[in-house]
Every structure is written in structure tokens, then in C-alpha cells.
Design an enzyme around this catalytic site. Sequence first.
Site, short mmCIF file in Angstrom:
data_model
loop_
_atom_site.label_atom_id
_atom_site.label_comp_id
_atom_site.label_asym_id
_atom_site.label_seq_id
_atom_site.Cartn_x
_atom_site.Cartn_y
_atom_site.Cartn_z
N ARG A 137 0.84 -1.25 0.03
CA ARG A 137 0.20 -0.03 -0.15
C ARG A 137 0.98 1.12 -0.09
O ARG A 137 0.72 2.15 -0.78
CB ARG A 137 -0.76 0.15 1.23
CG ARG A 137 -2.36 -0.68 1.02
CD ARG A 137 -1.87 -2.18 0.55
NE ARG A 137 -3.23 -2.74 0.37
CZ ARG A 137 -3.95 -3.77 1.34
NH1 ARG A 137 -3.15 -4.00 2.53
NH2 ARG A 137 -4.95 -4.34 1.26
N TRP A 158 -5.09 -16.26 12.77
CA TRP A 158 -6.35 -16.02 12.77
C TRP A 158 -6.46 -14.37 13.21
O TRP A 158 -5.90 -13.67 14.01
CB TRP A 158 -6.99 -16.53 14.39
CG TRP A 158 -8.18 -16.36 14.45
CD1 TRP A 158 -9.20 -16.74 13.70
CD2 TRP A 158 -8.70 -15.66 15.55
NE1 TRP A 158 -10.46 -16.41 14.41
CE2 TRP A 158 -10.35 -15.79 15.56
CE3 TRP A 158 -8.27 -15.02 16.79
CZ2 TRP A 158 -11.27 -15.28 16.21
CZ3 TRP A 158 -9.27 -14.34 17.46
CH2 TRP A 158 -10.51 -14.68 17.48
N HIS A 180 -6.03 -10.28 -3.91
CA HIS A 180 -5.11 -9.25 -3.85
C HIS A 180 -3.96 -9.37 -4.84
O HIS A 180 -2.78 -8.86 -4.48
CB HIS A 180 -4.47 -9.25 -2.20
CG HIS A 180 -5.41 -8.84 -1.14
ND1 HIS A 180 -5.82 -7.34 -0.83
CD2 HIS A 180 -6.31 -9.52 -0.65
CE1 HIS A 180 -6.71 -7.65 0.15
NE2 HIS A 180 -7.16 -8.88 0.37
N ASP A 205 0.26 -6.90 -3.24
CA ASP A 205 -1.10 -6.63 -3.11
C ASP A 205 -1.58 -5.84 -4.37
O ASP A 205 -1.19 -5.62 -5.44
CB ASP A 205 -1.27 -5.90 -1.79
CG ASP A 205 -2.66 -6.18 -1.12
OD1 ASP A 205 -3.80 -6.03 -1.64
OD2 ASP A 205 -2.81 -6.78 0.02
N PHE A 243 -2.34 -2.68 13.82
CA PHE A 243 -2.00 -1.39 14.19
C PHE A 243 -2.33 -0.28 13.15
O PHE A 243 -1.88 0.81 13.16
CB PHE A 243 -0.38 -1.41 14.23
CG PHE A 243 0.07 -2.21 15.71
CD1 PHE A 243 -1.15 -2.67 16.41
CD2 PHE A 243 1.37 -2.16 16.12
CE1 PHE A 243 -0.54 -3.27 17.85
CE2 PHE A 243 1.70 -2.60 17.32
CZ PHE A 243 0.88 -3.18 18.33
N ASP A 244 -3.25 -0.75 12.04
CA ASP A 244 -3.73 0.55 11.30
C ASP A 244 -4.84 1.00 11.96
O ASP A 244 -5.43 1.81 11.61
CB ASP A 244 -3.90 -0.18 9.81
CG ASP A 244 -4.96 -1.28 9.92
OD1 ASP A 244 -5.04 -1.91 10.91
OD2 ASP A 244 -5.77 -1.51 8.95
N TRP A 263 -1.09 -2.65 8.35
CA TRP A 263 -1.60 -2.49 7.26
C TRP A 263 -1.40 -0.93 6.90
O TRP A 263 -1.62 -0.30 7.75
CB TRP A 263 -3.03 -2.78 7.02
CG TRP A 263 -3.19 -4.16 7.40
CD1 TRP A 263 -3.70 -4.67 8.49
CD2 TRP A 263 -2.89 -5.49 6.65
NE1 TRP A 263 -3.59 -6.10 8.43
CE2 TRP A 263 -3.25 -6.61 7.25
CE3 TRP A 263 -2.34 -5.38 5.32
CZ2 TRP A 263 -2.89 -7.71 6.63
CZ3 TRP A 263 -2.04 -6.78 4.80
CH2 TRP A 263 -2.51 -8.06 5.57
N GLU A 319 -9.93 -12.89 1.78
CA GLU A 319 -10.77 -12.04 1.01
C GLU A 319 -10.90 -12.22 -0.45
O GLU A 319 -11.13 -11.14 -1.33
CB GLU A 319 -10.38 -10.41 1.31
CG GLU A 319 -10.27 -10.13 2.69
CD GLU A 319 -9.62 -8.57 3.19
OE1 GLU A 319 -10.25 -8.09 3.86
OE2 GLU A 319 -8.91 -8.26 2.42
C1 TNX Z 1 -7.82 -6.69 5.89
S1 TNX Z 1 -5.91 -8.71 6.94
C2 TNX Z 1 -6.96 -7.12 5.04
C3 TNX Z 1 -6.08 -6.34 4.39
C4 TNX Z 1 -6.11 -4.88 4.92
C5 TNX Z 1 -6.58 -4.67 6.42
C6 TNX Z 1 -7.08 -3.44 6.86
C7 TNX Z 1 -6.29 -9.42 5.74
C8 TNX Z 1 -5.83 -10.74 5.46
N1 TNX Z 1 -6.76 -8.56 4.86
O1 TNX Z 1 -5.90 -6.31 2.90
O2 TNX Z 1 -5.00 -4.09 4.66
O3 TNX Z 1 -7.76 -5.57 6.51
O4 TNX Z 1 -7.21 -3.48 8.17
#
Ligand code: TNX
Length: 590
Positions: A227, A442, A317, A256, A471-472, A521, A374
Amino acid sequence: MLRFKTKAGLQTYMVFILAMLLLANTVSAAFKYSMENDSIIKQKDAPAIIPLPQQFSRPSLDKAETTYFQLTAKTPILLEGAVKDLLTVQQRNEMRQYFRNRLLTLGGQKFELPMLEANKMKGMDKGKINGRNAVAGIVFRLAKDQLAAKTVNHQAKGAYTLEVTPGQVIISAQDKSGFFYGLVSLLQLGLHEKPLAGHKQVINIPCWKIKDQANYGWRGLMLDESRHFFGKQHVKQLLDWMAYYKLNYFHWHLTDEPGWRLEIKAYPKLTTIGAIGNKTDSTAPPKFYTQQEIREIVRYAEARGITVIPEIDMPGHGTAANRAYPENSGGGVGKYANFTFNPGATNTYRFLTNILRETNGLFNADFVHLGGDEVSFGNSGWKDLPAVKQLMARENLKDNKAVEAYFLKRMQDSALQFNKKIMTWDEGVAAGLRPDKTIICWWRQDKTDVLASALAGGYDIVMCPRIPLYFDFVQDSTHKVGRRWAGKYASLRQVFEFNPKHYTRQVDKKGRILGMQANLWTETVQTEKRLEFMLFPRMAALAEAAWTKPAVKQFNQFESTLQQELHLYNKAGLYYFNPFAPASTPEPVK
Ligand code: TNX
């Protein structure tokens, strides 16, 4: 005016008054003591070390002795016989260099700290230890007995004892990381002490007797550089701090949507095209790590007891890679266009396997992280791709979930060809991956059922639930830029108090929780300033949660060491969040 008939009467009265005064004093002192004791372990009652060691006490000292060991420019590190067989010359030098560099950066002291083998120490300064003359140095001694309690998951690594007496310092350990951690604890004891005015060349190290080992073997930090990209110097600085807090896994999110950050020689467009842009500027000049730089960083981490785990995120991603090599795209819709790889095309597997082969050559961890998160954001078009249709018919896969599982299993096989186990985000639990070859991260704190089924399925697990380990997320109620989840965020105190057992008491019968990890993130982190602000001081709290047993640690005590730590952050030029005076450190917006 009181009159006393006899002298004895006067005496009785005086004794009575005195007794009352004493009583009042005792009561008020007792009250004060209980007030303090309820809320504060005073600094002098615990060593100023983050993370707090598991066991500590003051060594019994001869009254005539001072309560400090004086570290001077000439203090040697002395390796006793067996230690020099355990530590290679390179390892010894790396430890010494780390110690010296930290003293220079954080203490402003340039110390030589010669490292000598113990049989060469004739003619050195002598101090008294247990009534005997001893060389005033830092002794590395091989521990005779098993230091660490035997536990399920490699916790035993890194156990040490540290004994600081006025005459000598003794660090006992059984492995390289034990000596390193003993040295780091010594370093912190010295740095947290107020410097002696006018004594530039002396650091007073308070006397302590410490026995310590990590509560969890996995103490990780993840950085997302897709990012936004921060670069080699910053990553090295981060690794320096990780080592300082005894964190030992650096999970590097290198690919990503916005950018691909890892040079792959077989596919140059991944960086000439894929590395262009970032989350806030899709046209920003390409930023990535060359293979040479990756090797350098992996070495740098290794010298600090840190293992680097690369993440190549798939089959979602994948946007940046698909920009470079569109033939592998499995599509995606709207803002998730080209988010996935095509799981039906043989070429996709060849492409990603070749990438894993090169990646494998650069990193020395036993694991590679394959993401797996995701995928549903962008796989709605899979069913319309001819190759996916064929795959579904051939393998009898009934829906997208089954295709995703097929994909991940096949990529796990690729990783296994290179002798790598894999890690995935917790979506991987549903994919039927091999439990003996997979670690699950997890992260979806709202899905405790997923955690339970991962445990039931026999997977090892790294805990990184969004609350409080993302920590974002913001760390203070006044902060606006970072994330929240239903209003909740990740405060310093919550990080400090995080205890995996709260989630797993019922379900973790086999000790499958390896430890924990915080994930930074960087969608909302564009600058180094904000990066530091999100990490400090929460990284210190993470260290306490991962290293120190819950029964030992105390937030008030942590806060009191943290007060001193902030001075060191200042010396290091870090921009951090000051939890004691939030208004003094405003949240950077970028
Ligand atoms: C979820 S955590 C995501 C990231 C994003 C994050 C932002 C994860 C496995 N996928 O792609 O950056 O939330 O909090």
C-alpha cells in the site's frame, strides 16, 4: 493548663502522647503504602526492562558494595570455554555490534566493549564478587542445567539468566538467542537508568538477578509495503527495535493491489510495471526491493534473531501482478477489477510457482505466506471463465469456495516442492490444507468459530485478531485517521493485556497457539512519521503480551518503564504517540 501531681503521672502522659503519635504515623503510612501498592509497583521493585522478565530479584549484596555495575568504555565481554564453541565468530561480532550501536544511538555513548575469550583475561581490572577478585566484565557462561521449562512450541529458545552485581555481570544461556536476549536486557537496564551527570564514559547498571524465557515462541510484526513503500533503511530501523523488544518474526507483506515490491528475475514486468504506484497515488514511480536488498535485509534480521517471512498474496489481492501480466488475471469487479488470479489456467500455477521458487532462494524461513484472504471480493466472475468452468467440471468443484480451496492446495504442493511449509490468513482453514504443513493467522476477531475449527483441525496458529493487534487501527479515542471496528480500536492498554487464552481456553487443548503478531496495514500510512506513530509505543506493549506471562506483568509498572522509554524514542528521533500526554503528539494525517 494540665497539672500532674507526680512525676510518674507526667511520664505516663508523655508516653501516651508519644504512642498516639506513633500510631497515627503508622496508620497513615500503612494507608499510603496500600494506596501505592494497589496501583503501582514502584520502579525500584522491578527491573526497567520491556518486556518484563518472568522472574527477578535483587541480588544479596554485601552492605559495603554499591548497587551498580559500572559499564565503562573498556568493559570486556568474556566468553567462557564452551561458549566459544557455541557461538561462531560472526555471531559474536553481530551481538556485540548490535549492543554497541544501540548504546551509541540511544545512550550517546561510544563504547569499545572488546570481546575476549575468558582464558585471555589476565591483567584486566578486578572487582569483588562473592568476596573473590573477578574481572569486571560481562561474562557469557554456558548454562549447565536446562534453563527453560519444556513447552510445546519452541518456547524454550532464548532462555537466559542475567546476574548483575557490582563486580561482574554474568549471562548464562544455552543457545545464541539466549545470550542475545540477556545482552538486550542488560542494555535496557543501563539505558533506562538516568545518566550520571558529568560521567560520559560510565553507565550505571542496577544490580538484578533475572531468570527469563518467552511465554510464546512466535512474537511477530507484519508490515505492509504494498500500500505504501518505506524502504530498506526504515525496515532496518524497525528490525533494530524488534530485536530490542525480543520480537522474532517479521512478516513482510510484499504484494497486493497497489504495488508489487519484490524483484523476480523471471518476470521483470512485476517490478517495471507492477511496482508503479501506491494506495494514494497510482502513478508514483516504481518502488520495490531488489533481490540483493532482500538478501541484505534477511541477513540483518538474522543477526538480530529475527526470521523474515515473505507474503505473496494469492489468489486474491493480486491486482499489481495482474497489471504486469494480465494473462493470469481471474478478473474482479468495480474497485476490485483484476483482483484475482485465474484458478483455471495452468499458466497461473506455472507463473506463481516460478515466483515461489525465486522467493524461496531469497529467504531462509521454513515458511512462505500465501495470503488466501478476502478472495470473495473479486471472484464473482470466475464462473464465467472457460478455464474455470472446465476445472470445475473436471475436479467436480461445486462453487467458488471449492475452487479457492483447490487453488490453495495446489499452491501448497508447489511450496512443498521447495521444502516450505505455508502460512495463510484464516480463510485457509476452510480450504482443507495439510495441518502439519500449514500455520494459520487468525485475524477475524468476530469469527471465533473459525478459530475453533482451526484448532479442531490441528493447525498451529498465530493470533492476530484485528482488535487489538491491527496497528492500522487508531490507538486513542481522539485519533481520526486510522480504522475502527464498530467504534472499537486498539489502545496501548488493550495490546498490553491481550491474552490468547481469553479466546482459546475452551478449545486449545494441545497448545497449538504459537504466539501472536501485530499487523501494520498501510492504506492510511503514507509517511515514515505516521508509520512510527502507529508502531510506538504499541510495539512495546505487544512485546509484553507475547513474552511476559500474564501473572507477572503489570500495566502500571509497564507505564513507569515506558516513561523512560519515551526519552529513548526522542534520542532515536522517532515520532511516537505519547499516551501520558496525547495532545503533545498529534496524530499525523498522512
Ligand atoms: C484486511 S487482514 C486485510 C488487508 C487490509 C486490512 C486493513 C487481511 C488478511 N486482509 O488487506 O489491509 O484488512 O485493516
